[in-house]
Structure formats: structure tokens, C-alpha cells
Design a protein around this motif. Structure first.
Motif, mmCIF file in Angstrom:
data_model
loop_
_atom_site.group_PDB
_atom_site.id
_atom_site.type_symbol
_atom_site.label_atom_id
_atom_site.label_comp_id
_atom_site.label_asym_id
_atom_site.label_seq_id
_atom_site.Cartn_x
_atom_site.Cartn_y
_atom_site.Cartn_z
ATOM 1 N N GLN A 21 9.629 -49.435 -49.713
ATOM 2 C CA GLN A 21 10.602 -49.610 -48.626
ATOM 3 C C GLN A 21 10.205 -50.846 -47.818
ATOM 4 N N GLY B 237 16.325 -52.779 -44.700
ATOM 5 C CA GLY B 237 16.796 -53.102 -46.031
ATOM 6 C C GLY B 237 16.632 -51.955 -47.015
ATOM 7 N N SER B 238 16.938 -52.248 -48.258
ATOM 8 C CA SER B 238 17.047 -51.228 -49.297
ATOM 9 C C SER B 238 15.729 -50.966 -50.005
ATOM 10 N N SER B 239 15.519 -49.714 -50.410
ATOM 11 C CA SER B 239 14.349 -49.393 -51.231
ATOM 12 C C SER B 239 14.471 -50.109 -52.573
ATOM 13 N N PHE C 111 16.384 -52.507 -58.923
ATOM 14 C CA PHE C 111 17.042 -51.532 -58.068
ATOM 15 C C PHE C 111 17.512 -50.359 -58.926
ATOM 16 N N TYR D 189 21.970 -47.589 -55.890
ATOM 17 C CA TYR D 189 21.572 -46.471 -55.032
ATOM 18 C C TYR D 189 20.242 -46.806 -54.377
ATOM 19 N N ILE D 190 20.092 -46.410 -53.138
ATOM 20 C CA ILE D 190 18.807 -46.543 -52.476
ATOM 21 C C ILE D 190 18.374 -45.156 -52.014
ATOM 22 N N ARG E 121 17.286 -42.776 -48.834
ATOM 23 C CA ARG E 121 17.334 -42.714 -47.378
ATOM 24 C C ARG E 121 17.044 -41.267 -46.969
ATOM 25 N N SER F 110 24.635 -47.629 -52.106
ATOM 26 C CA SER F 110 24.501 -48.723 -51.150
ATOM 27 C C SER F 110 24.787 -50.040 -51.850
ATOM 28 N N GLY F 111 25.533 -50.897 -51.195
ATOM 29 C CA GLY F 111 25.772 -52.211 -51.771
ATOM 30 C C GLY F 111 26.931 -52.220 -52.752
#
Lengths: 98, 98, 98, 98, 98
Positions: free
Chosen positions: B28, B41-43, C2, C30-31, C33, C40-41
Motif C-alpha cells: 500500500q 493511492g491503490s494497492s 495490479f 481491483y484494489i 480497501r 477501482s480505476g
């Protein structure tokens, strides 16, 4: 390249051997908005290749081109400081440094 | 490079053969804001090249430079952990690790 | 890299000859959270190099590294699926797949 | 490539030697929205390779391709101006330059 | 790669000589959202390598891979159209073109 201010230092002991002896600086990108330099975007860890110091305004290069300095050649570097900025001028007006 | 915290692991059996034996970590990104490390920001899925473990603060490299470690050379990798971060310092103050 | 879910297919007849025979998939990044996988994105068109199917969770590589698979070598590809993800684990907990 | 307007100049004395003699310009990206050119995104420092001047609408290239001009070859450059734009046309209508 | 619609043309006379004879198109990226193609992100200037025309849905490649077509080889190009899209299908449903 983007403009940035050098705001800190990063120390890493357990790292890729190509980073040995490199100076790692934390930089904060700056952009221009309505004739002023304002900070924008995420802080980045950059290798210094020009003797930059804390508080200085610099420009940095990202991606594969970040390996095109004598300091970073063939290393897994994606961000390098390539110049200390003397002046940024818009419309004949010299911008105040942050 | 960006700072990140190692938060998890990713396992993939059916994958490009160049990834065999690589350790895939979920990280992360963290940035600094007002003198603190905050997530942003994104993982991202990163290959480990320095023996990083869960919970550690690391720095990672993206793009073609991610292939410039012994672990990732010639593999279809775009993100690699290149250092475990000991300290991040801003204005003489050592930032607390997340 | 990603994480992404394969959500569709893209068909193109009039295309660069290097893409002949490649399977073009539409993927949704996908991230993670708060311990969950969330989309995401932007959706991306990716070349499949591992036999991925609709609905599967995959990981993908971008940039020049996307050309480092046998399927995409020397082609004008900037995104390739490099693995089908079995598990994503955070804090000892296996995340539910989307 | 993206469209941008040349808005200023950047001067750096202490810099990577490969930048000697290069003209560094500050450019502001523009995009089209509802048939008009509107500014968008962050100002960027670009090397000029085509004789661009303040106020002109240009197009610029980023990444490794930015090194593919005679001016920037083998330098740690990630952004270069590659053309001065005469016209942008959408739906048979020539857009007003910013 | 991303999906995009060709929305206009860009003309540049004073440009890098490698761009001579290239067709420069203005494209608007599209993503999928809830089973529909919706525009997203900034308009981009792309080199055409497949004979794309105004109004067509295409896919484009960015970064160093954009130089891997016969049209763009060794040129300072970072964006190229690599295919005209016939169909985008999600869940067995063919998406309406924008």
C-alpha cells in the motif's frame, strides 16, 4: 520532467546493491497555478544526481530515462533529480520559490 | 520510487514461468503530508527483491527499471521492492512508521 | 502489477498484424480497501498470456514489461495478464474474490 | 502525445551535463472538452526540439520515446516537445487556440 | 491498451522529421461502466497505424510499445492506434458503440 522541492531524506540499509552510495531524497512535486508554484501530487523518493540539498527547488525525471545519469546507470531507479532550478519564469515574471 | 507498507501476499499458480519462485507481496503506497506518513493511492502487487516482510515500510520501483534486479531480470515485472526503509526524515524530525 | 477481474472480450479485425491470434480481454482493476477487494480505476484491454477466463481474478503487467512474455514479444502491447490469482491474503485473512 | 501551451521557461545551472544547451520550457497540458481546448492536469518541464515559443500550442511526448529526438538522445529526459500545432479539428470545426 | 473514439485531427507542420507522413488523430478514451461504454480521461493525440477514421472505436497503446509498429518505429511517439474495435462484449452482451 516535473518541478519539486526537496523536503527530506530516506535511509535504507537493506536494499538493492546498486543503490549503495546513492543519496535518496524525499521530494514534493510543485506545479504552477495562476502564476504561482503550488504543491501538487504525491511525495516521491528520488536519487540525487546533481548535489541537491533540503529546501531546494529541483526538476526530476521518471521512468527509464531516470537510469540515464552516471549515478543511476543500470540501477533499478525510476526517479532521479537532474537539475537544481534557478528560476521559473511565466510572462516575464520570475516566480517566488516555495 | 514511492514508499509503501507491505500489507499482504498474493499467490498465483497459473502464471508466467518467469514468476516461478518470486515472492509476490501486496503493498500500500504511503506519502508524506504535513510531516506524517499517510496512505495514498491503490494497492499494488510487487515482486520482493530484498527480503521484505509483512508490516515493513519499503520503497518500490516501477516500469522498465523494475526489471533491473537479479530477481526480476527479463521477467514481465513492472513493480519491485528495492529497499526496506529504516528512516524517513523531514525537517530533522524522524517520521513515525505506519 | 495490479489485480483485476476479467469482465469481457474485445474483438478487432483490422489491427496491427502482431496482434493476430492474441486473445484480447477487458479487465477491471481491483484494489484492497479495509480488507476487501473493491474495483477501482478504468477498464483496460489486456492481452492474455496465461489462459485466463471471464470472471477470474488476475494480475497484469503494464509498460515495456508487457512485451516480456512469449505471447507478446516485440508486439505493440502495453498490458498483459501474467497470472491467475489463487489467493490474496491480508493479516492472515483470505480475501473474498469479487 | 498530449497537447499543451508553452507558458514559461525554466533555468537550471547545476544540472546533468546532457542538458547543456537544451531549452527547458514550462508547458500546460490542454485537452478538448465539448469542442473546446481547456487546460487540464499539471504543468510539466519539457525539452524543446522544434523551436517552440511562449504562447504556442504544441504536442509533447513522454517516457522513453522522449529520448528519440536528435536533441534529447541518450539524455535523462522524459518529456519533449515534438511539434508546433497548426490546427486541431473536431467535427469539421477548427478549435480556437488557447 | 485502452479503448477510445476517434474525435478529430491534429495538424502540425513544424515537427520532428520522424512524424512526416504520419496521420495524427485526436482520440477520447472510453471505459466500461455498468455495462456501457462511457468517456473517461483526457483526449490524447495518437498516431494512426491501422487506417482508423473519425467516429470509429479503436484501441491504442502507450509508452515504448507505441514505437513497435511499422509506422512509428524509432520515432518519438508515445501513443499509437493499434486496432479498430469491432465488438466489446460483457456478460454475453455486445456493448453499443459510442
Amino acid at each position: 520532467m516535473f518541478l519539486a522541492k526537496v523536503i527530506g531524506t530516506v535511509v535504507s540499509t537493506q536494499k538493492n546493491p546498486k543503490f549503495l552510495g546513492m543519496k535518496l531524497l524525499l521530494i514534493q512535486p510543485y506545479i504552477t497555478r495562476e502564476g504561482e508554484l503550488v504543491q501538487s501530487g504525491s511525495s516521491v523518493v528520488a536519487v540525487d544526481s546533481v548535489g541537491a540539498g533540503i529546501g531546494e527547488l529541483v526538476m526530476f525525471t521518471q521512468g527509464s530515462s531516470a537510469r540515464l545519469t552516471d549515478v543511476t546507470r543500470d540501477s533499478p531507479t525510476d526517479t532521479v533529480i537532474v537539475g537544481i532550478v534557478d528560476t521559473v519564469e511565466i510572462g516575464g515574471k520570475r516566480l517566488a520559490k516555495p
